[in-house]
Scaffold this active site. Structure first.
Site, short mmCIF file in Angstrom:
data_model
loop_
_atom_site.label_atom_id
_atom_site.label_comp_id
_atom_site.label_asym_id
_atom_site.label_seq_id
_atom_site.Cartn_x
_atom_site.Cartn_y
_atom_site.Cartn_z
N SER A 245 -7.40 -3.11 4.79
CA SER A 245 -8.35 -2.18 5.42
C SER A 245 -9.78 -2.71 5.30
O SER A 245 -10.16 -3.36 4.32
CB SER A 245 -8.20 -0.79 4.85
OG SER A 245 -8.36 -0.84 3.49
N GLY B 144 5.18 7.43 2.55
CA GLY B 144 5.94 6.53 1.69
C GLY B 144 5.22 5.21 1.56
O GLY B 144 4.05 5.09 1.95
N ASN C 35 -5.83 -9.09 5.91
CA ASN C 35 -6.96 -8.69 5.04
C ASN C 35 -7.04 -7.20 4.78
O ASN C 35 -8.01 -6.73 4.19
CB ASN C 35 -8.28 -9.21 5.63
CG ASN C 35 -8.43 -10.69 5.36
OD1 ASN C 35 -8.20 -11.14 4.25
ND2 ASN C 35 -8.77 -11.46 6.38
N GLU D 251 0.96 8.04 3.79
CA GLU D 251 1.18 9.47 3.58
C GLU D 251 2.66 9.77 3.36
O GLU D 251 3.03 10.62 2.59
CB GLU D 251 0.67 10.23 4.83
CG GLU D 251 0.80 11.73 4.71
CD GLU D 251 0.66 12.43 6.06
OE1 GLU D 251 0.30 11.75 7.03
OE2 GLU D 251 0.92 13.63 6.11
N GLY E 188 0.83 -1.20 0.00
CA GLY E 188 0.00 0.00 0.00
C GLY E 188 0.87 1.25 0.00
O GLY E 188 2.10 1.17 -0.03
N MET F 206 -1.60 -7.22 9.02
CA MET F 206 -3.02 -7.52 9.00
C MET F 206 -3.37 -8.05 7.61
O MET F 206 -3.45 -7.29 6.63
CB MET F 206 -3.81 -6.26 9.32
CG MET F 206 -3.47 -5.68 10.67
SD MET F 206 -3.99 -6.72 12.05
CE MET F 206 -5.72 -6.39 12.09
N ASP G 188 -10.55 10.27 13.46
CA ASP G 188 -10.74 9.82 12.06
C ASP G 188 -11.15 8.36 12.05
O ASP G 188 -10.63 7.56 11.27
CB ASP G 188 -9.45 10.04 11.27
CG ASP G 188 -9.70 9.98 9.76
OD1 ASP G 188 -10.88 9.94 9.34
OD2 ASP G 188 -8.71 9.95 9.01
#
Ligand code: AMP
Length: 967
Positions: free
Chosen positions: A697, A624, A695, A622, A619, A693, A737
């Site tokens: 987000s 890198g 799976n 923000e 992924g 993790m 958030d």
């Protein structure tokens, strides 16, 4: 190209054939050629050796000078040829053999041609003709008798290339020789029809000049092109350079240059196979031309199995299932099934159900909050063993193990399983507090639940860390607090605690490591700086110190001030009388440190870069890339981790913000908060290492598995998120958030809160929008008071949690769909709240609406949310009443603006089924109105969630109802 061989000799059957355009010998009557002048060439008939009359032309004006006698053939049609050949047979008298001839006697004649589209040429005009050659007598000739003279019969062949008009004339010019033109034959060459490599090549006229003519072949019947078959027709009429080839289609083999069907009992799966093969075991092909042999009843072939493999069947059940219970963990072992079904890919799935009360129905374990966890995993185990942890204490469980192989999914029969019932033992959690000074350490812990038995006393064992366990001290106390003094300054000690009850001592579990200060600490951390321990009491009482994290703030470096708390936040806790839970820790904002690097040192473990192995990018964050990889720390087993790195060229501020997330995360220790493993700051790139993790987000995960979970499983996820948030709110941390995109999901469906970036809300979140007061806020997830005047509290986190509930139950739908942010703010202000998602239990929607109370003090606290969800999980009957027993309110599902089936499917996000609908004949919207579940199943829409979504939308189409919105 290897097939492009020059195979002139190899083509005996492909010999050239010639097509005759003119043969003077075959003319029965006058040839009718034009002679000029009249006293020149004359046509006469002579007899050959078989006494057959031959038409010949002769001229022999050798006694006179200045001869120019022309003989022109009739118009010769070209018949498509671009190069023609002229074969002339003639006799020519040797001037020396003629007595008394003058020196003007010649021994040659000239050959000309003239191209013309029609045959209307009347007179010979020299200028029109193109000379081909001067023809002289050949050395090689046979002798024949013509009249009483011995004559030499010459044969000469000349060719004319590049013909373009419909035909041509030939002309023979005599300039004073004695010639008899016995025969003239005009022909062209072609490459005859041929078959090669199962391709057919048509008759082909050779090229006009010396170039080859490329010809594309066509495959014989039941053959297909492997590489386009081509050959070249040579100028001399021979086939050259075969390229490409055809091969027999599946179900056919090559015999005698043709593709013939495989016989019954045989098959050919690939066109690349040369011959048909016998059907593999447990399969048959009753008909000819089989491309594969279907399996006999009860046997199957997996998609990836080679067609040559024997058909196989599901394995029998595993055997000898043995369970070993250790408090709330169970180790299961079994032996492999007797019959593997003929395959080597046997794996095992473990099913777990739990039976909450006496006589109550058992439920699948998936919905149990936070657990259980299966090690190495629950499904597709390759070894016959699994460890199940985090079970509920004192609960009856049934574990069933099924064996599967590559074709189990294809077999309709019931799965064969072996089962075992187990009962877990009690486990309780306690909070351990610690306070350090130069020579003493104070430990405190919460008493286990009295219901578990009375604790007689506790035993505290400690030893100097670097002396290992050789020299340890045992202390006893009845209280749940103990100060251990007489310790050496600046020395690390290891402490362990266990409890004694009527049932005797429990075992020591994990341990806590603490270091005394070098000098007196003036302002040590709050006594509430604690570590969380989990104590488990097995049978009687066994105290398990499971998890200990040290939290040491050195007075010398730090000079921090505690994060300012909102006094109203105290109300968030569920303790009687309000106030922070005694013994719970308070989160310290890294900005309160004068030196932010000290915060990193205090809260995050520095990791040697050599312990990390980066494997792949998963992924983008923000700062890198985010990668997955492995971490191996000394004396710990290797684990999967996520690695966030700080891209090159960062500013000091960016470095601080990046590591700020680690400083925050490092203060948390909860199964539903993403765990920080450590940081790499001593070399570049700077990295943050967290647990991995599998799976990813939650929002993406839910969209991918739309409709695939039971409501209990969804509740289990929500319960985990609420538990994580409860922990954060108890730490006085306000997330700001909270959204499904900021929740990560592991391989066991455990959800963990993540994204603790310092600049996160301001910059990072793509959902965040600028408000009129400046600053970025993710409008759809944020409580009105936080949008209006930046009042961010745990109560505003509860609002966001309500939105997350909605996202989870709707499988990742976007809150408020495509409404603009401004419209959302306005609608909320006017009292609008999101309607219940499809199939949402009424109680869950009520809980959401509760989280969205306008007055923040009216909203539930996270601890209440956790207990409500746990209650619902325990009594699934309460989930039966659905909020939307009439029509679902998602505007897209009732969008009547769509006019085609494709548009309609796109509008309800089911566009992946367009082909299913069109190939099943559902072309118009009218035609889908009468569809039912079985038709959907037949066309391949098999997921229950997707069927429901489509059928609900069909209902909406039928009723042509306007979208409903709860106001
Ligand atoms: P973040 O910068 O934390 O928003 O991470 C960016 C993306 O990387 C997330 O949306 C996830 O898809 C992935 N990611 C971040 N952390 C993890 C993790 N611990 N395990 C698996 N994927 C992660």
């Amino acid at each position: 190209m290897s097939s492009a061989l020059w195979l002139r000799e190899a083509f005996c059957p492909l010999l050239s054939s010639a097509v005759t355009l003119l043969d003077s010998m075959s003319a029965l009557g006058d040839l009718g050629w034009e002679a000029y002048p009249a006293e020149g060439w004359e046509e006469i008939t002579v007899m050959d050796e078989k006494n057959t009359p031959m038409r010949t032309y002769q001229v022999c004006n050798v006694m006179e000078a200045s001869q120019n006698n022309w003989l022109r053939t009739g118009h010769i049609a070209r018949q498509g040829a671009r190069r023609v050949y002229v074969e002339m047979k003639f006799t020519l008298r040797d001037c020396n053999s003629l007595p008394g001839v003058p020196g003007t006697c010649k021994e040659t004649f000239n050959l000309y041609y003239h191209e013309s589209d029609n045959g209307g040429l009347r007179h010979v005009r020299e200028s029109q003709y193109t000379k081909i050659d001067t023809i002289a007598a050949d050395e090689s000739f046979t002798q024949t008798d013509v009249g009483d003279r011995v004559m030499k019969l010459n044969t000469e062949v000349r060719d004319i290339g590049g013909l373009t008009m419909r035909g041509f004339y030939l002309a023979f010019q005599d300039v004073g020789a004695c010639i008899a033109l016995v025969s003239v034959r005009v022909f062209f060459k072609r490459c005859p029809h041929a078959a090669h490599n199962l391709a057919l090549f048509p008759d082909t006229v050779t090229g006009g000049d010396s170039a080859l003519v490329e010809v594309r072949g066509s495959c014989v019947g039941d053959a297909q092109e492997l590489e386009p078959p081509r050959m070249f027709c040579g100028a001399d009429g021979g086939w050259l350079v075969p390229i490409g080839r055809c091969v027999c289609k599946p179900g056919f083999e090559e015999r005698e240059g043709r593709c013939q069907p495989c016989r019954s009992g045989f098959y050919k799966a690939s066109s690349l196979d040369a011959l048909c093969s016998k059907c593999p075991p447990h399969s048959h092909s009753p008909q000819e031309r089989a491309a594969e042999c279907p399996c006999l009843e009860g046997f199957h072939r997996a998609e990836t199995d080679p067609r040559s493999m024997a058909c196989t069947r599901p394995p029998s059940a595993p055997e000898s299932l043995v369970s070993t219970v250790n408090e709330t963990s169970v180790a299961l072992e079994w032996t492999a099934p007797q019959d593997s079904g003929g395959r080597s890919d046997v794996t095992y799935n473990v099913h777990c159900s739990w039976c909450p009360g006496s006589g109550g129905a058992c439920l699948p374990c998936g919905g149990i909050a936070g657990g259980p966890h299966f090690l190495p995993r629950q499904l597709e185990l390759t070894s016959p063993r699994v460890l199940v942890t985090d079970l509920l204490p004192r609960t009856n469980y049934t574990f069933s193990v099924e064996a599967l192989n590559g074709i189990s999914d294809l077999s309709p029969g019931p799965r064969r399983m072996v089962s075992v019932n187990v009962t877990t033992r009690q486990k309780v959690s306690v909070v351990l507090k610690e306070r350090r000074s130069r020579d003493s350490v104070t430990l405190a812990w919460q008493e286990p639940d009295r219901a578990l038995g009375t604790v007689l006393d506790y035993e505290v064992v400690y030893y100097e860390k670097n002396q290992r366990e050789q020299n340890y001290t045992v202390l006893k106390t009845r209280s749940n607090i103990m100060t251990v003094d007489g310790l050496k300054p600046g020395t690390a000690y290891v402490f362990r605690v266990r409890a004694r009850t009527d049932g005797g001592y429990g075992v020591y579990g994990g341990e806590i490591e603490l270091e005394t200060s070098h000098e007196d600490v003036l302002a040590i951390g709050d006594p509430g700086q604690t570590s969380v321990l989990a104590m488990s009491v097995a049978g009687g009482v066994v105290l398990f110190v499971l998890l200990v994290t040290c939290f040491i703030v050195s007075g010398r470096h730090c000079g921090y001030i505690k994060a300012k708390q909102d006094p109203e936040e105290d109300k968030m806790h569920c303790q009687p009388g309000g106030g922070q839970i005694p013994g719970s820790r308070t989160y310290i904002h890294p900005h309160t440190y004068e030196d932010p690097n000290q915060a990193v040192r205090d809260f995050a473990q520095e990791i040697e870069v050599s312990s990390i192995r980066i494997e792949r990018v998963i992924g983008a964050g923000e700062f890198g890339e985010v990668c997955s990889g492995r971490l191996r720390l000394p004396s710990r087993r290797e684990i999967c981790v996520a690695i966030k790195s700080l891209k090159a060229g960062y500013s000091e501020q960016q470095r601080r913000d990046f590591l700020g997330e680690a400083s925050i995360m490092g203060q948390f220790d909860h199964p539903n908060i993403i765990r920080l493993e450590g940081v790499v700051t001593k070399c570049k790139p700077v990295m943050i290492i967290t647990e991995f993790m599998e799976n990813g987000s939650l929002d993406t995960f839910l969209k991918k598995h739309d409709g695939q979970f039971t409501i209990i499983q969804l509740l289990g996820m929500l319960r985990g998120i609420a538990a994580g948030m409860k922990y954060l709110s108890e730490m006085n941390y306000v997330h700001r958030d909270l959204a499904a995109r900021n929740i990560l999901v592991n391989g066991n469906l455990v959800c963990k809160v993540s994204d603790f970036g310092l600049s996160r809300v301001l910059e990072d979140d793509p959902e965040a929008a600028y408000t009129t007061r400046g600053g970025k806020i993710p409008i759809r997830w944020t409580a009105p008071e936080a949008i209006a005047y930046r009042k961010f509290t745990s109560a505003s986190d509860v609002w966001s949690y309500g939105i997350v509930m909605w996202e989870v139950v709707s499988y990742g739908e976007r809150p408020y769909w495509e409404m603009s942010n401004q419209d959302v703010i306005k609608a909320i202000d006017e009292g609008y709240r999101l309607p219940a998602p499809m199939d949402c239990p009424l109680v869950l929607h009520q809980l959401m609406l509760h989280c969205w109370e306008k007055g923040r003090s009216e909203r539930p606290k996270f601890c209440q949310i956790v207990s409500t969800l746990e209650q619902l999980i325990r009594s699934p009957g309460s989930l039966k009443q659905l909020a939307n027993s009439t029509i679902w309110q998602d505007p897209s599902l009732t969008d009547l603006g769509t006019s085609t089936v494709d548009e309609w499917l796109d509008s309800i996000k089911m566009g992946q089924y367009k082909e299913h609908f069109s190939s099943s004949g559902y072309i118009t919207l009218d035609s889908v109105l009468s569809m039912d579940t079985s038709e959907l199943g037949n066309m391949g829409v098999t997921l229950a969630g997707h069927q429901k979504k489509i059928l609900t939308s069909i209902q909406s189409l039928q009723s042509e109802q306007e979208p409903q919105v709860h106001v």
